[in-house]
Design an enzyme around this catalytic site. Structure first.
Site, short mmCIF file in Angstrom:
data_model
loop_
_atom_site.label_atom_id
_atom_site.label_comp_id
_atom_site.label_asym_id
_atom_site.label_seq_id
_atom_site.Cartn_x
_atom_site.Cartn_y
_atom_site.Cartn_z
N CYS A 90 0.83 -1.20 0.00
CA CYS A 90 0.00 0.00 0.00
C CYS A 90 0.87 1.26 0.00
CB CYS A 90 -0.94 0.09 1.20
SG CYS A 90 -2.00 -1.31 1.42
N ARG A 132 3.89 -0.30 -4.91
CA ARG A 132 3.70 -0.88 -3.58
C ARG A 132 2.37 -1.62 -3.45
NH1 ARG A 132 7.16 1.59 0.27
NH2 ARG A 132 5.85 0.62 1.82
N TRP A 160 -2.96 -2.63 -1.53
CA TRP A 160 -2.70 -4.06 -1.74
C TRP A 160 -3.51 -4.76 -0.66
CZ3 TRP A 160 -0.68 -8.25 0.94
CH2 TRP A 160 -0.26 -9.34 0.16
N ASN A 197 -1.96 1.51 6.03
CA ASN A 197 -1.13 0.41 5.51
C ASN A 197 -0.81 -0.47 6.71
OD1 ASN A 197 0.81 -1.17 4.31
ND2 ASN A 197 2.37 0.45 4.20
N GLY A 198 -1.08 -1.77 6.61
CA GLY A 198 -0.80 -2.67 7.73
C GLY A 198 -2.00 -3.52 8.06
N GLU A 217 16.94 -17.91 -8.36
CA GLU A 217 16.54 -16.54 -8.66
C GLU A 217 15.94 -16.45 -10.07
OE1 GLU A 217 15.90 -13.97 -7.14
OE2 GLU A 217 16.08 -12.32 -8.56
N LYS A 232 12.17 -15.13 -10.93
CA LYS A 232 11.89 -14.02 -11.85
C LYS A 232 10.82 -14.43 -12.86
CE LYS A 232 13.08 -11.36 -10.23
NZ LYS A 232 13.83 -11.30 -8.99
N GLU A 277 7.24 -14.80 -11.13
CA GLU A 277 6.53 -13.63 -10.63
C GLU A 277 6.05 -12.70 -11.74
OE1 GLU A 277 8.67 -11.25 -7.76
OE2 GLU A 277 10.54 -11.43 -8.85
N HIS A 292 16.84 -36.91 -8.14
CA HIS A 292 16.14 -37.42 -6.96
C HIS A 292 14.66 -37.08 -6.98
CE1 HIS A 292 19.99 -38.59 -5.31
NE2 HIS A 292 20.45 -37.42 -5.76
N LYS A 330 5.78 -4.29 -4.22
CA LYS A 330 7.23 -4.16 -4.17
C LYS A 330 7.78 -4.44 -2.79
CE LYS A 330 11.33 -3.19 -5.68
NZ LYS A 330 11.98 -4.28 -6.45
O1 M6R Z 1 12.79 -5.37 -0.02
P1 M6R Z 1 13.30 -6.74 0.27
O2 M6R Z 1 14.59 -7.04 -0.38
O3 M6R Z 1 13.34 -7.05 1.75
O4 M6R Z 1 12.21 -7.71 -0.37
C1 M6R Z 1 12.29 -9.09 -0.25
C2 M6R Z 1 11.34 -9.77 -1.21
O5 M6R Z 1 10.02 -9.40 -0.94
C3 M6R Z 1 11.66 -9.44 -2.67
O6 M6R Z 1 12.97 -9.78 -2.99
C4 M6R Z 1 10.70 -10.20 -3.61
O7 M6R Z 1 10.95 -11.56 -3.55
C5 M6R Z 1 10.83 -9.66 -5.04
N1 M6R Z 1 9.53 -9.54 -5.63
C6 M6R Z 1 11.60 -10.54 -5.93
O8 M6R Z 1 11.70 -10.07 -7.22
#
Ligand code: M6R
Length: 612
Positions: A2, A27, A75, A101-102, A485, A489, A492, A508, A607
């Site tokens: 948010c 956000r 969000w 937010n929260g 990673e 990517k 997501e 395995h 984000k």
């Molecule tokens: O801001 P942060 O690095 O603490 O965030 C951690 C994760 O939420 C963040 O890396 C998330 O996995 C991303 N969407 C990955 O692309």
């Protein structure tokens, strides 16, 4: 999660608030709304499911004049994303307007109490309960500030909030517990936000609220207090980046811009920190705890998501080059499993945003247990950066795309610098290898540029595989975290299911998935893992999987094993994850765009995850 914007000042504020919300949309973006105090002293609220531009297109905003207002981009946590659950939320009389937010954890108990007092509710949100609770106290005390304070003493959970009251229209009250909040001091105006991105075009002078604090913001000034009513003095801080850095600069998406910015970003991470003459690394922000790190009994790395992947590589590097036992933990698991921290343990916390709720909570738990805590953070002045005992900024610059790209490679560079700093001090890394690595770091940005300049080559492969339903990403050693990673990517931003595995682990179980429809991405640099990786490729080939390899520039042997090859320049093994990550970022980006996905704002994501 948010975005919050608030404004009080000498300008008409609607456009400013909308502009700020657009900058904060990364956000959260499932609904948006504004509340503006108009010239007749009424609060007008407009809110809508969807993005800020849908809110704009729905209403005739231009007519709305006012110098005080709040806005929100959401969000969802409580209640599905729809017009009614969008913020601002009001109390039942329409007196109070609140953006939040929260999560208010005890909202059901509070709601029952208010219902018994005759209060009624229209939304499913915890925020509406809080708005009514503030009105409940305001009715008793006829003092807005006191009403907010009394309401917050009843609340359990997290909040960053901004609230207006039609009966005391000269102020906005803001408060923070676990969700970031700050305000910027302009000339005859104050802008409130959950994030500097909405403030930087107005002023660079900002004040961050801490947990348990609230501020009364007025046209002619502000005062900060704790929720327990103690006065607070807080220094004004200067934001250290410019507006241009948070704009797209001609790229189609922030993600593409941020991938392409990596050579410069990496340089910013190591600039001024390596003495290329003697290989010494100096990280000013952690100088005070350098001895604790070098003599650590154990290092525990805590992070979430992409930052956790960087942490996993940190574990591999610290154990190999520094001989310090290292563990990497998901922040969300660490805090709930009674972790063992002993004297001499150091906790490294990695976070791009510096606001991730789980990481923050784990950090506090590590501090409570007596660890020395060290941050590797991008966002300057963020909550985690301020909470750690010491820290190093990665200096990647603002990262707006939800999928983390440049922050990941800069986190890796920071971890490499820490590894070299410890390795040299302890003598666990040879002077020869230290020299080789630092010489390679000098040319790394150019090698990254070479990969970036070939990005059009990836579009063809992306077209080939854009309709695949699954992907496997396999790597060994330093490149196993890169495989994880790469898979994250793709998942997501393109919504294709993808898994990362250590290449040998495939036998395995996951090998059962392989058939002619399964693309398998191998990270196959010419290093000590190469022959083993080739054997793993053979195993997939024998089962007709489609092989995409990330391979070293001059490796011709790999041609015999690959259906598609993405080339990267040769480098030292410790740096190869940085280079190998870039083709994987492009692959996911081009697959997602070929599928028509919104890469900067993928569905269901935000984000920075500021709720647990
Ligand atoms: O801001 P942060 O690095 O603490 O965030 C951690 C994760 O939420 C963040 O890396 C998330 O996995 C991303 N969407 C990955 O692309």
């Amino acid at each position: 999660m948010c975005g919050i914007v608030g404004y009080i000042g000498n300008r008409d504020c609607l456009g400013l608030i909308i502009d700020g919300l657009k900058r904060l949309e990364y956000r959260g973006y499932d609904s948006a709304g504004v509340a503006i105090l108009n010239e007749d002293g009424e609060i007008n609220i407009f809110k809508k499911k969807g993005k800020v531009k849908e809110l704009e297109s729905q209403f005739d905003f231009k007519k709305l004049k006012g110098h005080t207002g709040i806005g929100h981009t959401r969000w969802a946590t409580h209640g599905e994303p729809n017009d009614i659950n969008a913020h601002p939320q009001s109390d039942m009389t329409g007196n109070i307007s609140l953006v939040h937010n929260g999560i208010i954890e005890n909202f059901k108990t509070l709601k029952r109490k208010l219902e018994n007092e005759g209060y009624t509710f229209t939304s499913d949100t915890d925020t509406e309960v809080l708005a009514n609770l503030i009105q409940y106290h305001f009715k008793q005390k006829n003092d807005f500030e006191l009403a907010v304070r009394l309401a917050l003493t009843e609340v359990e959970g997290t909040y960053g909030l901004a609230v207006m009251n039609r009966s005391e229209p000269d102020k906005i009250i803001i408060a923070r517990m676990g969700s970031p909040l700050m305000f910027g001091l302009g000339k005859d105006e104050i802008i409130v936000s959950s994030d500097a991105a909405a403030i930087i075009n107005i002023t660079k002078n900002v004040i961050y609220l801490e947990d348990g604090e609230m501020a009364v913001i007025k046209f002619d000034g502000f005062k900060i207090k704790t929720i327990k009513d103690e006065e607070i003095y807080r220094e004004v801080m200067k934001l250290d980046y410019d507006l241009e850095e948070i704009e797209k600069s001609g790229f189609d998406h922030y993600m593409l811009k941020e991938i392409c910015e990596q050579p410069e970003a990496i340089q910013n991470t190591y600039r001024g920190r390596i003495n290329f003459g003697n290989g010494e690394v100096k990280l000013g922000g952690i100088e005070s705890v350098k001895d604790d790190i070098i003599n650590a009994r154990k290092i525990i790395i805590i992070a979430c998501g992409t930052a956790w992947h960087a942490g996993l590589l940190g574990e591999y590097m610290l154990e190999e080059y520094c001989r310090i036992p290292t563990e990497v933990e998901y922040a969300s698991e660490f805090r709930y499993r009674n972790p063992i921290i002993e004297k001499g343990d150091v906790v490294l916390v990695i976070s791009q945003s510096g606001e991730t709720a789980d990481t923050m909570a784990a950090l506090k738990e590590a501090k409570r247990l007596g660890a020395v805590t060290v941050g590797i953070v991008n966002s300057v002045g963020s909550s985690i950066a301020r909470e750690v005992d010491a820290g190093t900024y990665i200096h990647a610059g603002p990262e707006i795309g939800v999928a983390s790209t440049k922050a990941f490679t800069c986190q890796l560079m920071s971890l490499i610098l820490i590894t070299l700093m410890i390795g040299k001090s302890k003598g666990t890394i040879s002077e020869k290898e230290l020299k080789e690595i630092t010489e390679e770091i000098k040319v790394l940005p150019d090698k990254m540029k070479e990969i970036i300049n070939k990005r059009n080559d990836y579009k063809f492969i992306a077209e080939e595989f854009k309709d695949s339903r699954n992907f496997l990403y396999l790597g060994r050693g330093f490149n196993f975290p890169v495989a994880l990673e790469g898979a994250l990517k793709l998942k997501e931003i393109s919504y294709i299911h993808a898994e990362g595995y250590p290449a040998a682990e495939m036998k395995h179980g996951p090998i059962a998935l392989i058939d002619e429809n399964m693309p398998v991405v191998f990270i196959a640099p010419k290093d000590k893992t190469y022959d083993k990786i080739i054997s793993n490729i053979e195993e997939i080939k024998a089962r007709k999987g489609k092989i995409i390899t990330i391979a070293t520039q001059d490796d011709n042997e790999i041609n015999n094993y690959s259906d598609y090859i993405l080339r990267v320049p040769k480098t030292h093994p410790i740096l190869s994850p940085i280079l190998n990550s870039i083709p994987l970022q492009f692959l996911s980006y081009y697959i997602a765009t070929a599928r028509g996905c919104n890469v900067d704002q993928p569905r269901n994501l935000a984000k920075s995850v500021t709720v647990e």
